[in-house]
Motif scaffolding. Sequence first.
Motif, mmCIF file in Angstrom:
data_model
loop_
_atom_site.group_PDB
_atom_site.id
_atom_site.type_symbol
_atom_site.label_atom_id
_atom_site.label_comp_id
_atom_site.label_asym_id
_atom_site.label_seq_id
_atom_site.Cartn_x
_atom_site.Cartn_y
_atom_site.Cartn_z
ATOM 1 N N VAL A 1 0.823 -1.201 0.000
ATOM 2 C CA VAL A 1 0.000 0.000 0.000
ATOM 3 C C VAL A 1 0.862 1.258 0.000
ATOM 4 N N ASN A 2 2.121 1.133 0.461
ATOM 5 C CA ASN A 2 3.028 2.282 0.479
ATOM 6 C C ASN A 2 3.746 2.483 -0.851
ATOM 7 N N SER A 3 3.584 1.551 -1.787
ATOM 8 C CA SER A 3 4.223 1.681 -3.097
ATOM 9 C C SER A 3 3.516 2.760 -3.918
ATOM 10 N N LYS A 4 4.283 3.457 -4.723
ATOM 11 C CA LYS A 4 3.694 4.450 -5.612
ATOM 12 C C LYS A 4 3.010 3.745 -6.779
ATOM 13 N N LYS A 5 2.052 4.426 -7.382
ATOM 14 C CA LYS A 5 1.294 3.838 -8.475
ATOM 15 C C LYS A 5 2.214 3.439 -9.623
ATOM 16 N N CYS A 6 3.205 4.282 -9.925
ATOM 17 C CA CYS A 6 4.124 3.965 -11.018
ATOM 18 C C CYS A 6 4.947 2.724 -10.724
ATOM 19 N N GLU A 7 5.244 2.496 -9.423
ATOM 20 C CA GLU A 7 6.007 1.299 -9.042
ATOM 21 C C GLU A 7 5.156 0.039 -9.230
ATOM 22 N N ILE A 8 3.866 0.147 -8.919
ATOM 23 C CA ILE A 8 2.972 -1.003 -9.109
ATOM 24 C C ILE A 8 2.838 -1.322 -10.593
ATOM 25 N N ILE A 9 2.683 -0.289 -11.413
ATOM 26 C CA ILE A 9 2.575 -0.494 -12.855
ATOM 27 C C ILE A 9 3.847 -1.124 -13.414
ATOM 28 N N HIS B 1 -2.819 -5.179 -17.607
ATOM 29 C CA HIS B 1 -3.399 -4.170 -16.739
ATOM 30 C C HIS B 1 -3.705 -2.913 -17.544
ATOM 31 N N ASP B 2 -4.451 -2.039 -16.947
ATOM 32 C CA ASP B 2 -4.813 -0.771 -17.581
ATOM 33 C C ASP B 2 -4.291 0.351 -16.690
ATOM 34 N N CYS B 3 -3.474 1.218 -17.264
ATOM 35 C CA CYS B 3 -2.862 2.299 -16.487
ATOM 36 C C CYS B 3 -3.897 3.284 -15.953
ATOM 37 N N SER B 4 -5.115 3.226 -16.476
ATOM 38 C CA SER B 4 -6.164 4.124 -15.985
ATOM 39 C C SER B 4 -6.781 3.618 -14.681
ATOM 40 N N TYR B 5 -6.463 2.365 -14.289
ATOM 41 C CA TYR B 5 -6.969 1.828 -13.027
ATOM 42 C C TYR B 5 -6.456 2.685 -11.866
ATOM 43 N N THR B 6 -7.212 2.692 -10.781
ATOM 44 C CA THR B 6 -6.743 3.379 -9.578
ATOM 45 C C THR B 6 -5.610 2.578 -8.948
ATOM 46 N N LYS B 7 -4.911 3.209 -8.022
ATOM 47 C CA LYS B 7 -3.789 2.543 -7.356
ATOM 48 C C LYS B 7 -4.228 1.255 -6.680
ATOM 49 N N PHE B 8 -5.391 1.284 -6.018
ATOM 50 C CA PHE B 8 -5.817 0.109 -5.264
ATOM 51 C C PHE B 8 -6.356 -0.996 -6.169
ATOM 52 N N GLU B 9 -6.871 -0.647 -7.319
ATOM 53 C CA GLU B 9 -7.234 -1.676 -8.296
ATOM 54 C C GLU B 9 -5.977 -2.389 -8.787
ATOM 55 N N LEU B 10 -4.940 -1.611 -9.060
ATOM 56 C CA LEU B 10 -3.669 -2.197 -9.509
ATOM 57 C C LEU B 10 -3.045 -3.043 -8.401
ATOM 58 N N LEU B 11 -3.181 -2.562 -7.155
ATOM 59 C CA LEU B 11 -2.608 -3.303 -6.026
ATOM 60 C C LEU B 11 -3.317 -4.640 -5.840
ATOM 61 N N ASN B 12 -4.631 -4.670 -5.978
ATOM 62 C CA ASN B 12 -5.381 -5.931 -5.887
ATOM 63 C C ASN B 12 -4.955 -6.890 -6.990
ATOM 64 N N LEU B 13 -4.707 -6.350 -8.179
ATOM 65 C CA LEU B 13 -4.259 -7.173 -9.299
ATOM 66 C C LEU B 13 -2.885 -7.771 -9.002
ATOM 67 N N ALA B 14 -2.005 -6.958 -8.419
ATOM 68 C CA ALA B 14 -0.667 -7.453 -8.060
ATOM 69 C C ALA B 14 -0.756 -8.544 -7.001
ATOM 70 N N ASN B 15 -1.612 -8.352 -5.995
ATOM 71 C CA ASN B 15 -1.757 -9.346 -4.927
ATOM 72 C C ASN B 15 -2.334 -10.657 -5.444
ATOM 73 N N ALA B 16 -3.087 -10.588 -6.534
ATOM 74 C CA ALA B 16 -3.668 -11.802 -7.124
ATOM 75 C C ALA B 16 -2.624 -12.616 -7.885
ATOM 76 N N HIS B 17 -1.433 -12.050 -8.074
ATOM 77 C CA HIS B 17 -0.372 -12.748 -8.819
ATOM 78 C C HIS B 17 0.869 -12.947 -7.957
ATOM 79 N N LYS B 18 0.647 -13.213 -6.667
ATOM 80 C CA LYS B 18 1.786 -13.439 -5.771
ATOM 81 C C LYS B 18 2.556 -14.695 -6.135
ATOM 82 N N ASP B 19 1.921 -15.596 -6.896
ATOM 83 C CA ASP B 19 2.605 -16.818 -7.296
ATOM 84 C C ASP B 19 3.733 -16.536 -8.279
#
Length: 439
Positions: free
Chosen positions: A288-296, A306-324
């Motif tokens: 949650v402390n990561s910047k949006k550009c870092e998540i992208i 992913h879509d760069c127009s997503y909000t930070k937390f949408e992108l973060l949820n997407l990242a957490n879904a790919h922890k594997d």
Amino acid sequence: MAQEVREAKRNKRIRSQTRKVIMNVYNYFRHQDERESETDVDLRIAAATGISVRSFHSIKQQYRCGVIRSPPPRSRISPVLGSLDDLAKDSIRQEIFSFYEKGERPTVEALLMRVRKPPVSFSGAYSSLYKVVKQLGFRYRRVEGGGYILMERSDVSAARNKYLRLLDENRRSSSPRPEIYMDEMWLNETEFVVRDMGLTKKSAGRKGKTRKGARYFIVHAGGEDGFVQGALLFQSINGNKKDSDDINDTCFHSWFQTQLLPNIPPHSLIVMDNAWYHSKILNKTPTVNSKKCEIIQWLTELDIAHDCSYTKFELLNLANAHKDKLVYEIDQIACDAGHEVLRLPAYYYHFNPMERIWAQVKKEVRKSISNTEDHTFERLYKMIKCAIDRITTEDWRKSLRHMRHMEEKFRIKERAFEKLIENIVISQDVDSSESDNDE
């Protein structure tokens, strides 16, 4: 900055007065440069105070809630729980699975009746047994129509079955990789202290009475042809410090690259546990402390759509879904050398044949130690080396046969469990979250 953060002691208790001082340090750094990111400030605080970032986040959360208090006192370990060895715990696990094989529903009450008898001879009450069951990765699940059933956490079960499946696929392939198993052991001056390093980063559960003084860390590896030649590491540990102060990922990586990889067969399958110094991550999941550009950037590097127009937390949820998709540094080192790493499932250390090998080594060393008062580093190393040299290729093959027999037993138990569960409707209600981590 992140490299400056020292690994904090996992069981270090930070009292309220110290917590307030840490927050004073935080407020000082925060007002020094208000343009500095919160993540960078947190890293500076961790580096300045010697605690982990995770511990600091916990303290900061208390501060924001307006109440800073000391952690609760540690509860005394039950004598019953402290007396249970790994063999007894494994027998309890086997008893739970035996209910499934008989088409019965396991409960702690029914389990208690069985484990009071040999080979476990459990002397505790319901509450003590329930603590053991939870430590083994089991939870109560409510059954539709009333009642409860003990079930292994789904993540634990999935990890075990995935491990067994990958092993089976390797053995059935046209060109199977040689299996190389590695493990650690601890020596405390006059006696061995064996610990399972895959349950936690700092696993508890020492066996037997230990004495203060010098301690030693031993790591080795072996397989079908016996111990890997040249792979023994015997290192002195400062008796006044915790293990993590001296055993770190740098030390382990050096051993892995210089002593293990050059001495094992090409294209080997290296089986290890999840000790924290085996598990340094190259591409950590954004927080949650990561910047949006870092998540992208993280999503882009792993080719995750992913879509760069997503909000930070949408992108973060997407990242957490790919922890594997996380990559461990040690896995990448092995891959670059043409090998593959397979990690033991949590709670199933006994799938490592080195557990039985270490038991033989330990027995030999204890015989030698009991007849001498010379406990110098050189003397202990010589005893360890002699005990290891007595382990034959046949000893290794017996241990491997025993391990494969256990693997097959769990495959049978899993099929019995699936057959039983097909006729039961499990409610969504559980006695605790499956995300609970008791390792």
